[in-house]
Scaffold this motif. Structure first.
Motif, PDB file in Angstrom:
ATOM      1  N   GLU A  13      35.960  59.244  97.626  1.00 27.23           N
ATOM      2  CA  GLU A  13      37.000  59.660  97.182  1.00 27.23           C
ATOM      3  C   GLU A  13      35.750  60.498  95.674  1.00 27.23           C
ATOM      4  OE1 GLU A  13      39.672  57.677  93.443  1.00 27.23           O
ATOM      5  OE2 GLU A  13      38.873  56.352  94.867  1.00 27.23           O
ATOM      6  N   THR A  14      35.192  59.949  95.758  1.00 24.47           N
ATOM      7  CA  THR A  14      33.953  60.855  94.441  1.00 24.47           C
ATOM      8  C   THR A  14      33.645  61.922  94.657  1.00 24.47           C
ATOM      9  OG1 THR A  14      32.892  58.843  93.797  1.00 24.47           O
ATOM     10  CG2 THR A  14      31.659  60.972  93.904  1.00 24.47           C
ATOM     11  N   ARG A  16      40.161  59.309 103.168  1.00 25.76           N
ATOM     12  CA  ARG A  16      39.720  58.524 102.848  1.00 25.76           C
ATOM     13  C   ARG A  16      40.255  58.560 104.973  1.00 25.76           C
ATOM     14  NH1 ARG A  16      41.292  53.360 100.480  1.00 25.76           N
ATOM     15  NH2 ARG A  16      40.605  54.095  97.918  1.00 25.76           N
TER      16      ARG A  16
END
Length: 210
Positions: A102-103, A108
């Protein structure tokens, strides 16, 4: 004095304006949101870092699932303790990897083949998406097994699972570009090998072969 009749249409106009402004704001957020390529230091889509984080998250999720299954089907405290350790450790590591994705601005999941970052060609079979993962048939057997049968099956499946996981982690430790993945993967290798040795001893103590 303004009548209720005149306030009605005016209220609808204001409500419509608010909805329009919110909608425009959402569109601007989507358009102006930095892309993954603009995230400073973000690994590329085809990198070992992104591939490992995705694949190991899936691998870990199944280990957690198997551990929950046997936890509820065994009366063996040693097996239950091992299951708890795997649940806690691998669920935590999975959360870290998903957080890094996510960063980095990376999704995903991906349509890219599993293990592509390792140069492997994997053909999923019976629900087993990567080497070491249990098949749907094996998971069904674990769900219906009891007592010693459940313990032995779990230890065998998890040994194979860990062995493949350790190989994947070893590859990532040597090829990843981020400190996060290199550090996590390097730590996974001895930890999973240690549990493989422990499970071999547990199988022997229960009169079963690895």
């Amino acid at each position: 004095m303004t009548s209720a009749a005149s306030r009605g249409p005016r209220s609808l106009v204001w409500a419509g304006a608010v909805v329009f402004i919110v909608a425009v704001g959402l569109v601007l957020l989507m358009v102006l949101r930095p892309s993954a390529a603009e995230v400073p230091g973000a690994p590329t889509e085809s990198s070992a870092d992104v591939g490992f984080a995705r694949d190991m998250s899936v691998h870990h999720q199944q280990a957690v699932e198997m551990s929950f299954i046997v936890r509820d089907r065994t009366k063996d405290e040693d097996v239950r303790r091992l299951a708890y350790d795997i649940i806690n450790t691998q669920a935590n590591q999975r959360g870290m990897m998903l957080g890094w994705l996510e960063t980095w601005g990376r999704p995903r999941s991906s349509e890219r083949p599993p293990m592509e970052w390792m140069g492997h060609t994997v053909v999923p079979s019976d629900g087993s998406l990567m080497p070491g993962m249990a098949t749907d048939t094996q998971l069904d057997r674990l769900r219906t097994a009891d007592g010693r049968d459940a313990d032995v099956l779990f230890l065998r499946l998890m040994s194979v699972h860990h062995r493949a996981g350790a190989e994947m982690a070893q590859a990532a430790a040597g090829s990843a570009g981020t400190d996060e993945i290199r550090g996590l993967a390097a730590g996974m290798v001895p930890a999973q090998k240690s549990e493989i040795s422990l499970m071999a001893d547990m199988l022997k103590a229960r009169g079963a072969r690895p």
